[in-house]
Design an enzyme around this catalytic site. Sequence first.
Site, PDB file in Angstrom:
ATOM      1  N   ASP A   1      42.686  33.825  42.171  1.00 18.35           N
ATOM      2  CA  ASP A   1      43.246  35.052  42.729  1.00 18.35           C
ATOM      3  C   ASP A   1      44.607  35.312  42.068  1.00 18.35           C
ATOM      4  OD1 ASP A   1      42.906  37.120  45.126  1.00 18.35           O
ATOM      5  OD2 ASP A   1      44.935  36.317  45.327  1.00 18.35           O
TER       6      ASP A   1
ATOM      7  N   HIS B   1      34.609  35.882  46.775  1.00 15.31           N
ATOM      8  CA  HIS B   1      35.916  35.759  46.138  1.00 15.31           C
ATOM      9  C   HIS B   1      36.566  34.388  46.298  1.00 15.31           C
ATOM     10  CE1 HIS B   1      39.721  37.077  44.493  1.00 15.31           C
ATOM     11  NE2 HIS B   1      40.354  36.682  45.574  1.00 15.31           N
TER      12      HIS B   1
END
Length: 314
Positions: free
Chosen positions: A99, A294
């Site tokens: 991320d 994610h």
Amino acid sequence: MPASRTISVNGLEFFVVEQGQGPLVLLCHGWPELSYSWRHQVGAIAGAGFHVVAPDMRGFGRTSAPADVGAYTIFHNVGDMVALVAALGERQAVIVGHDWGAPVAWHAAMFRPDIFTKVAGLSVPPPSRGRGLPLETLRNNGITNFYWQYFQGPGVAEAELERDVAATMRIVLAGRGFSDPAAHQFVQEGKGFLAGADPNRPLPNWLTEADLAYFAAVYQESGFRGGLNWYRNIDRNWELTAPWQGAQIHQPSLFIAGSKDGVITGLIGAKQVKEMERVLPNLRQKLILDGAGHWIQQERPEEVNAALIAFLKD
């Protein structure tokens, strides 16, 4: 077993989790996360013969959070990793990021190839510097409600996210954001980032109530301001990285993402994944895990660990 301590770096106090002996591997987490996000990787990589260090990044968790919004640029964050390597008594390291930690890892490898000998990025492709300021580009394309834009006003997102920290963490990690293909990244006018999400949604099998309680307890103490300040430097980062326009990362590299991660399924993200060899001429593997979202290293730890360890030992 992992141990934790605080290390003074660049005038800040960094909380780190570490384990093992051998070549240094730094693990850089994203938003809204912590060193705890690497709980499945630290022991596994250490067991493969490495000294693994996962910090709470600048402004997150138990690490210092400077008051100045301008203290959260990509230069500050890469500088922290450079200084952390030195503080750990090393001259070189492999850097891994997920991320927001992925841009830190990519840029660290780009800025300081003498220090960072290999680089792995999870979920976020390597830097592809656009033609203009990112936030300005959004506005010019008629977009005014992307979550990056909502996060810009100091205090606005903080007030929403800190109203009920436990509910926020449950929504963001378990039912809102990139792991849910139905979730969008746009904020409806007059509503917040968390609007429309079900705070009572059952947890996915990769996230336990104990995990959620850990995240919530730490964020209850730290708040969200430090992490949000990373978003408030998006345009500034574009300006600062002008000298590296078109630059490549020549060290051995690895990319891992989930097939259902919203970061790579959009038009821009998909294009970046398809063309990443332009930035990474020494890309060893591009691993897209089918069905994953994610939070990839938490969702699919065995596959992520196997790929990371093979890459580290290659």
